[in-house]
Write a protein that holds these residues in place. Structure first.
Motif, mmCIF file in Angstrom:
data_model
loop_
_atom_site.group_PDB
_atom_site.id
_atom_site.type_symbol
_atom_site.label_atom_id
_atom_site.label_comp_id
_atom_site.label_asym_id
_atom_site.label_seq_id
_atom_site.Cartn_x
_atom_site.Cartn_y
_atom_site.Cartn_z
ATOM 1 N N GLN A 1 33.618 50.421 38.126
ATOM 2 C CA GLN A 1 34.286 50.762 39.389
ATOM 3 C C GLN A 1 34.897 49.511 40.012
ATOM 4 O OE1 GLN A 1 31.223 52.614 41.731
ATOM 5 N NE2 GLN A 1 31.283 54.553 40.608
ATOM 6 N N GLY A 2 34.203 48.368 39.823
ATOM 7 C CA GLY A 2 34.721 47.124 40.373
ATOM 8 C C GLY A 2 35.985 46.663 39.697
ATOM 9 N N VAL A 3 36.196 47.079 38.438
ATOM 10 C CA VAL A 3 37.418 46.693 37.729
ATOM 11 C C VAL A 3 38.639 47.222 38.452
ATOM 12 C CG1 VAL A 3 38.725 46.945 35.590
ATOM 13 C CG2 VAL A 3 36.246 46.541 35.500
ATOM 14 N N GLY A 4 38.564 48.487 38.887
ATOM 15 C CA GLY A 4 39.694 49.064 39.597
ATOM 16 C C GLY A 4 39.893 48.453 40.972
ATOM 17 N N VAL A 5 38.778 48.116 41.614
ATOM 18 C CA VAL A 5 38.871 47.550 42.962
ATOM 19 C C VAL A 5 39.453 46.134 42.936
ATOM 20 C CG1 VAL A 5 37.522 46.799 44.961
ATOM 21 C CG2 VAL A 5 36.969 48.962 43.831
ATOM 22 N N LEU A 6 39.009 45.334 41.971
ATOM 23 C CA LEU A 6 39.423 43.927 41.918
ATOM 24 C C LEU A 6 40.720 43.708 41.154
ATOM 25 C CD1 LEU A 6 35.896 42.396 41.264
ATOM 26 C CD2 LEU A 6 37.146 42.457 43.418
ATOM 27 N N GLY A 7 41.169 44.748 40.446
ATOM 28 C CA GLY A 7 42.435 44.639 39.735
ATOM 29 C C GLY A 7 42.257 44.333 38.267
ATOM 30 N N PRO A 8 42.629 45.282 37.387
ATOM 31 C CA PRO A 8 42.485 45.068 35.941
ATOM 32 C C PRO A 8 43.185 43.789 35.501
ATOM 33 C CG PRO A 8 43.069 47.347 36.417
ATOM 34 C CD PRO A 8 43.212 46.600 37.713
ATOM 35 N N GLY A 9 42.535 43.037 34.638
ATOM 36 C CA GLY A 9 43.131 41.819 34.114
ATOM 37 C C GLY A 9 42.794 40.570 34.899
ATOM 38 N N THR A 10 42.274 40.730 36.126
ATOM 39 C CA THR A 10 41.889 39.549 36.895
ATOM 40 C C THR A 10 40.583 38.987 36.329
ATOM 41 O OG1 THR A 10 40.606 40.836 38.503
ATOM 42 C CG2 THR A 10 42.956 40.507 38.955
ATOM 43 N N PRO A 11 40.308 37.705 36.555
ATOM 44 C CA PRO A 11 39.077 37.118 36.003
ATOM 45 C C PRO A 11 37.810 37.868 36.410
ATOM 46 C CG PRO A 11 40.542 35.389 36.766
ATOM 47 C CD PRO A 11 41.164 36.689 37.206
ATOM 48 N N VAL B 1 37.672 41.218 34.514
ATOM 49 C CA VAL B 1 37.319 41.006 33.108
ATOM 50 C C VAL B 1 35.825 40.754 32.971
ATOM 51 C CG1 VAL B 1 37.596 39.432 31.156
ATOM 52 C CG2 VAL B 1 39.605 40.178 32.447
ATOM 53 N N ARG B 2 35.278 39.981 33.904
ATOM 54 C CA ARG B 2 33.838 39.711 33.871
ATOM 55 C C ARG B 2 33.051 41.006 34.022
ATOM 56 N NH1 ARG B 2 33.599 36.869 38.115
ATOM 57 N NH2 ARG B 2 34.234 34.948 37.075
ATOM 58 N N LEU B 3 33.453 41.842 34.965
ATOM 59 C CA LEU B 3 32.748 43.103 35.187
ATOM 60 C C LEU B 3 32.884 44.042 33.992
ATOM 61 C CD1 LEU B 3 33.591 43.821 38.951
ATOM 62 C CD2 LEU B 3 31.396 43.129 37.977
ATOM 63 N N GLU B 4 34.043 44.057 33.373
ATOM 64 C CA GLU B 4 34.230 44.911 32.201
ATOM 65 C C GLU B 4 33.340 44.458 31.045
ATOM 66 O OE1 GLU B 4 35.269 47.841 29.681
ATOM 67 O OE2 GLU B 4 35.757 47.714 31.825
ATOM 68 N N ASN B 5 33.217 43.134 30.886
ATOM 69 C CA ASN B 5 32.332 42.619 29.841
ATOM 70 C C ASN B 5 30.876 42.992 30.115
ATOM 71 O OD1 ASN B 5 34.356 41.453 28.329
ATOM 72 N ND2 ASN B 5 34.244 39.473 29.377
#
Length: 250
Positions: free
Chosen positions: A192-202, A205-209
């Protein structure tokens, strides 16, 4: 290898070792003591961060004094079941409790679990826990509630309508499944944080990992728990029928 209780000087050396970031095994080697002795000493006296040698020494003296006071009363109690050595059982319970604490459980939750695991019936009442652990009913209630949320304990009513706390044979299966669910929730929240912080931002990316890693671990944990239950607890099937006719060759 020396035996007996730890001295105050040894406790000061333990504190110094912890401050230097030494492992329990290394501290034990320097003191020529078993690693389990050091682990138990630290965990029962505040843990590696809060360990204080003077407080630990006074607490040990207090426990020894209390045991001396209760020794005559304990001597009159019935012998331990199955011919068990009472002192050996007590030492084992302390060691088992320490292991649970090392796994991240609070001290009281660890003590309750140890009590349940080492009881032949696999269940105890609240009053039995209060008496055995020398704690308040409120402490027992709060601790059991925590263990219930972790899937490690359940409640049931006995024939006298008393509430009993029970550990089932599949308690670790249930606990691992509950842990796998918490991993899945963590992964979902991270994504959920990926969408909030913007895909591709550092940060994204950390949250997706994190989500990918936790997903993998959680799914592997659940799959392993299912396989272990199927293999280890599989009930033997009926014996094959002997259909050979009398006198026939096999």
């Amino acid at each position: 290898m020396p035996g007996g209780r730890l001295t105050q000087q040894e406790r000061q050396q333990i504190a110094a070792g912890l401050a230097d970031g030494l492992a329990y095994a290394e501290i034990a080697r320097r003191l020529d003591r078993p690693t389990s002795t050091i682990t138990r000493e630290v965990m029962r006296n505040g843990g590696p961060v809060a360990y204080r040698p003077e407080i630990a020494h006074r607490a040990t003296e207090h426990r020894a004094h209390r045991r001396r006071q209760t020794a005559p009363r304990e001597a009159r109690t019935a012998p331990a079941p199955h011919g068990r050595d009472t002192e050996a059982v007590r030492a084992y319970e302390e060691a088992f409790t320490t292991v649970f604490m090392q796994q991240g459980l609070p001290k009281m939750a660890s003590r309750v679990l140890t009590c349940l695991y080492t009881t032949d019936t696999g269940s105890v009442t609240a009053s039995e826990l209060v008496q055995r652990l020398q704690v308040s009913p409120a402490t027992v209630s709060k601790t059991v509630a925590l263990l219930e949320t972790m899937g490690l304990v359940r409640r049931e009513r006995d024939e006298r309508r008393r509430e009993r706390y029970v550990v089932d044979n599949d308690v670790w299966y249930q606990g691992m499944i509950a842990s796998a669910r918490s991993h899945a929730q963590l992964a979902e929240t991270a994504r959920q944080g990926v969408g909030v912080l913007g895909p591709g931002t550092p940060a994204a990316v950390r949250l997706e990992n994190i989500a990918r890693f936790v997903d993998f671990v959680g799914e592997s944990m659940a799959r392993a728990a299912e396989q272990a239950r199927d293999i280890l607890w599989a009930k033997p099937g009926p014996a094959p029928q002997d259909t050979a006719e009398p006198g026939s060759d096999r």
